[in-house]
Design a protein around this motif. Structure first.
Motif, PDB file in Angstrom:
ATOM      1  N   TYR A 127      34.943  52.336  43.783  1.00 24.70           N
ATOM      2  CA  TYR A 127      36.103  51.461  43.915  1.00 24.70           C
ATOM      3  C   TYR A 127      35.671  50.005  43.940  1.00 24.70           C
ATOM      4  CZ  TYR A 127      40.351  49.417  45.985  1.00 24.70           C
ATOM      5  OH  TYR A 127      41.472  48.657  46.241  1.00 24.70           O
ATOM      6  N   ARG A 141      41.870  47.923  41.560  1.00 23.01           N
ATOM      7  CA  ARG A 141      43.044  47.898  42.428  1.00 23.01           C
ATOM      8  C   ARG A 141      44.249  47.402  41.640  1.00 23.01           C
ATOM      9  NH1 ARG A 141      44.796  44.254  47.291  1.00 23.01           N
ATOM     10  NH2 ARG A 141      46.084  45.716  48.453  1.00 23.01           N
ATOM     11  N   TYR A 200      46.495  52.652  47.671  1.00 22.62           N
ATOM     12  CA  TYR A 200      45.334  51.770  47.773  1.00 22.62           C
ATOM     13  C   TYR A 200      44.976  51.465  49.222  1.00 22.62           C
ATOM     14  CZ  TYR A 200      45.349  51.390  42.765  1.00 22.62           C
ATOM     15  OH  TYR A 200      45.269  51.705  41.427  1.00 22.62           O
TER      16      TYR A 200
END
Length: 199
Positions: free
Chosen positions: A170, A90, A111
């Motif tokens: 992720y 991130r 995001y």
């Protein structure tokens, strides 16, 4: 670790001088390369040719790695050792830069769209804080398209990677700070260049 910095034709002679001085003080191998301005895709390709490590971590020139970013990427690959697995981290606005509407439109909405997810699609292949196994790129001859000079050169690679079974995960703990003040004019200029890249 090894850090590879490709100076993509900066106009200042200060940059190579600073990089040379940094080699004497940083606690890792620092490899530097200067090329005539050819765009970020070309710069990444040059770095990939030089890379000696098994894991490659891509960050943008305005991404500041937080102290835990590298460790989090390493942990992500230890948990997913498959050669076709990559980790997207991130990136948030650097805390000392005020949040504005252009900033929220630049990165934060991207995001926000993947918040709470673990498995991602090819169009989330964003080289802001992204790690892959270098051997997988080499095995399939993957390079960035140097004709795409600005924006989406990374997503285009993601599209080709998924044809080879690439999987993207992720992990928001792989955190970076976006150290770049964005104005409304910058955002509109980005949109113009983005259109050319998409074409």
């Amino acid at each position: 670790i090894e850090v590879i910095v490709v100076d993509d034709g900066s106009s200042s002679e200060v940059v190579p001088a600073v990089l040379e001085r940094m080699k004497e003080v940083v606690p890792f191998a620092l490899v530097t390369l200067r090329q005539d301005n050819a765009g970020q895709a070309s710069a990444r390709n040059r770095a990939m040719q030089l890379a000696r490590g098994g894991l490659w971590l891509f960050i943008n020139d305005d991404t500041i790695a937080t102290p835990g970013m590298v460790a989090a990427h390493l942990a992500g690959h230890a948990a997913r050792p498959e050669p076709n697995a990559g980790i997207l981290g991130r990136v948030v606005l650097k805390p000392d830069i005020p949040m504005t509407a252009p900033h929220s439109l630049h990165f934060d909405h991207m995001y926000a769209s993947i918040e709470g997810r673990t498995e991602l699609e090819w169009h989330h292949f964003w080289t802001t804080s992204l790690s892959v196994k270098g051997a997988f790129f080499q095995q399939h001859g993957i390079t960035f398209d140097a004709e795409i000079r600005y924006l989406h050169d990374d997503v285009e690679v993601g599209q080709r990677l998924q044809e080879h079974g690439f999987l993207l995960y992720y992990d928001p703990d792989c955190l970076g700070y976006h150290d770049h003040a964005i104005t409304e004019a910058d955002l509109l200029n980005n949109a113009d260049r983005e259109a050319h890249s998409l074409v």
